[in-house]
Design an enzyme around this catalytic site. Structure first.
Site, mmCIF file in Angstrom:
data_model
loop_
_atom_site.group_PDB
_atom_site.id
_atom_site.type_symbol
_atom_site.label_atom_id
_atom_site.label_comp_id
_atom_site.label_asym_id
_atom_site.label_seq_id
_atom_site.Cartn_x
_atom_site.Cartn_y
_atom_site.Cartn_z
ATOM 1 N N THR A 169 0.832 -1.202 0.000
ATOM 2 C CA THR A 169 0.000 0.000 0.000
ATOM 3 C C THR A 169 0.868 1.254 0.000
ATOM 4 O OG1 THR A 169 -0.112 0.392 2.398
ATOM 5 C CG2 THR A 169 -1.646 -1.232 1.464
ATOM 6 N N ASP A 170 0.267 2.360 -0.392
ATOM 7 C CA ASP A 170 0.922 3.642 -0.171
ATOM 8 C C ASP A 170 0.965 3.896 1.336
ATOM 9 O OD1 ASP A 170 2.127 6.109 -0.710
ATOM 10 O OD2 ASP A 170 0.837 6.473 -2.430
ATOM 11 N N TRP A 171 1.698 4.920 1.724
ATOM 12 C CA TRP A 171 2.078 5.077 3.125
ATOM 13 C C TRP A 171 0.925 5.574 4.011
ATOM 14 C CZ3 TRP A 171 5.161 2.295 1.008
ATOM 15 C CH2 TRP A 171 6.486 2.081 1.363
#
Length: 619
Positions: free
Chosen positions: A331-333
């Site tokens: 996932t993105d952060w």
């Protein structure tokens, strides 16, 4: 570090050199460098505790100590200490932020690897990753300036040159510099399409043309991964699936006001094309974006309006099943917990599922089909979900298997250490710096070159007196010019300007994202007009995203766009010492009204553009 100085290196009875990672004195199958990766993965997976498997699924941020000594790190803004993250939580994917000079960085990395080996029951090594750090834009949420590495144009500049071999050269040099200090994973390339002119992330893309983006992305992977993943490779993470460009009003989904992705032009599949190509190529990892799709249908079914990292229809249905991708999805952060930095806060990017608890968000991400949580360090939530019966350990094994495979392929289990004495000799080499500077000059895009006393102004002839409020006198002198202190005493003016943006600074990272209007302020317009009344003006705009040049263009004798270039590189291009080859990687709109009226998912959709994508003059 040489193998002779690392005590875990031993020889098996058959003479094989191996690392005794669990300290039992024998070469277990996962420690045997001669076995196929698949066998080593299955052997290690069968030995791991749930806690160790859960630790693999988290990819958090870390900054090295300036001293190069592990343990000297500053506070992590209320988070667990590095010792706790690695030794207690078994998190062994770390996103490198602050990096000291190469010798100290490599020392810190070696100490980190020793910590991981000694504190994990099975000695799982750390994978260090980074956002891009070879260019000019410093944005702690997305990229870093080159500093100790060679400096190159932003990816937009590589796209302006349109040369796959140049991209391979850049990526191979970046790989050599990364691996010199122990970085083995790249949180790039960004293969989103730059279709919304106001979007802040365009500088890290290859522009709006999906075919060009796809071609350059494959060259990028070749250079970083060295054809096939191995012990000299840097593993790449392509982002942001399924294409992060079509942002409503050009706002970025790092922030609550930018969470919506829209497709009024019906071009969702157009944005997928670069991802299809890198998937077929075998990219190691893919990152979904934060955005939540609005009004999107896939195969006739409405798509749930939640962030892509939470979206099972997109991750499992489209990416896994329809496109056949079986690599790592990270996932993105910070989809689960809030972020804090430098006195600013950013809520969890849990768009569409803000109402869920942290544990419920973790469950939804895993059920969507993701393997790893970017920017998070809460494996205890995964452990709780398994022990409560909401997740099976077999589902955790699926992700752990994918993550371990990459570590083995990179050779980290066999030797994760770097040579501290050679780190400085392998970064910022003169030939690397020269190659980057030449690429900067090549990427310069000549948009206008009008006559000056009957002849085209460019290329500039040596001996001219040049007025510039931005360029260094040393760079001018090196190029054969005399720096003039007053426009009235000069033959020509060179004005370097940044693309306009609206400064915002409420949320963490917000001030680093150049968003909002593309129109220049009245002061900049007046300054150029006043200069042009005295001498010919060469405008050099830095395009980290499009700019509305229409009010400035009539007053400029020449315009040379750049995408990250030093004064020296700019002057090499303006004199023709290095011929500028750039072609615009995106359209330059004529007005803000045309931008507002355009469709975010459609490339080059502003009416009556000042310059079209692909435009560029030769000298």
């Amino acid at each position: 570090m040489s193998v002779e100085t690392a005590p875990e290196f031993q020889r098996a009875p058959d003479g094989t050199l191996f690392r005794d990672l669990n300290g039992n004195g024998i070469m277990d199958p996962y420690e045997n460098p001669g076995l196929p990766v698949a066998e080593r993965v299955e052997d290690l997976l069968s030995r791991l505790s749930l806690e160790e498997k859960a630790g693999l699924m988290f990819h958090t941020m870390v900054s090295a100590a300036e001293s190069g000594n592990l343990g000297d790190e500053t506070s992590r803004a209320g988070r667990a200490t590095l010792q706790e993250v690695v030794a207690d939580k078994f998190v062994n994917h770390l996103n490198f932020h602050f990096v000291p000079e190469p010798r100290l960085a490599s020392r810190w990395v070696n100490e980190l690897q020793r910590l991981a080996m000694n504190s994990s029951p099975h000695g799982i090594p750390v994978t260090l990753s980074t956002d891009p750090r070879h260019s000019f834009i410093e944005n702690w949420g997305a990229s870093f300036t080159a500093e100790y590495f060679s400096a190159w144009p932003e990816p937009l500049g590589l796209a302006a040159v349109r040369d796959e071999q140049l991209v391979r050269e850049f990526a191979a040099i970046a790989r050599a510099e990364y691996t010199a200090i122990g970085i083995r994973a790249a949180l790039h390339p960004t293969i989103d399409l730059a279709t919304e002119p106001r979007w802040a992330r365009q500088y890290s893309t290859f522009g709006q043309d999906n075919e060009l983006v796809a071609r350059l992305a494959l060259a990028y992977l070749d250079g970083f991964e060295d054809q096939h993943l191995g012990d000299r490779s840097v593993a790449c993470m392509a982002k942001h699936f399924p294409g992060g460009g079509p942002q409503r009003d050009g706002e970025d989904p790092h922030f609550p006001y930018g969470r919506e992705q829209v497709y009024p032009g019906g071009m969702f599949d157009h944005h997928l094309e670069p991802f299809k190509r890198v998937i077929a190529h075998g990219v190691t990892a893919i990152m979904p974006y934060y955005g939540m799709p609005i009004g999107l249908e896939l195969d006739g079914e409405p798509v749930e309006e939640v962030g892509f990292g939470f979206n099972r229809q997109v991750i499992t249905g489209l990416l896994r099943e329809k496109l056949g991708y079986d690599g790592v999805v990270c996932t993105d952060w910070s989809l689960v917990t809030e972020s804090r930095l430098h006195g600013r806060q950013l809520p969890p990017r849990a768009w569409g599922v803000e109402h869920l608890s942290e544990k419920e968000r973790v469950l939804k991400v895993i059920e969507a089909g993701c393997d790893q949580f970017g920017g998070e360090e809460c494996p205890e939530l995964v452990i709780e979900l398994v022990r409560e019966g909401q997740l099976t350990e077999e589902r955790i094994d699926i992700s752990a298997r994918r993550l371990l495979k990459v570590k083995f392929e990179l050779g980290l289990f066999d030797n994760p250490y770097v040579d501290e004495e050679q780190a400085e000799q392998r970064t910022g080499l003169p030939e690397y710096v020269a190659a980057g500077q030449r690429a900067q000059a090549r990427s310069v895009t000549i948009l206008k070159n009008a006559s000056n006393n009957g002849a085209a102004l460019l290329p500039l002839a040596p001996g001219l007196r040049v007025y510039s409020g931005e360029m260094s006198a040393d760079a001018l002198a090196e190029a054969g010019f005399t720096a003039a202190a007053d426009p009235a005493d000069a033959d020509v003016a060179i004005a370097r300007v940044a693309a306009p943006f609206e400064l915002r600074d409420h949320y963490m990272l917000e001030s680093s994202f150049h968003a909002g209007s593309l129109e220049f302020d009245s002061g900049t317009i007046s300054r150029i007009e006043e200069l042009a009344a005295v001498i010919p003006v060469i405008l050099v705009p830095h395009l980290d995203r499009p700019a509305i040049l229409a009010p400035l263009e009539p007053h400029c004798t020449a315009i040379a766009a750049v995408y990250g270039a030093s004064d020296t590189a700019v002057l090499q291009a303006l004199t023709g010492a290095v011929p500028p080859e750039g072609r615009l990687p995106f359209q330059l709109p004529r007005s803000e009204a045309a931008v507002v009226a355009s469709r975010p998912d459609v490339p080059g959709d502003t009416k009556d553009a000042l310059y079209e994508c692909g435009f560029g003059l030769e000298l």
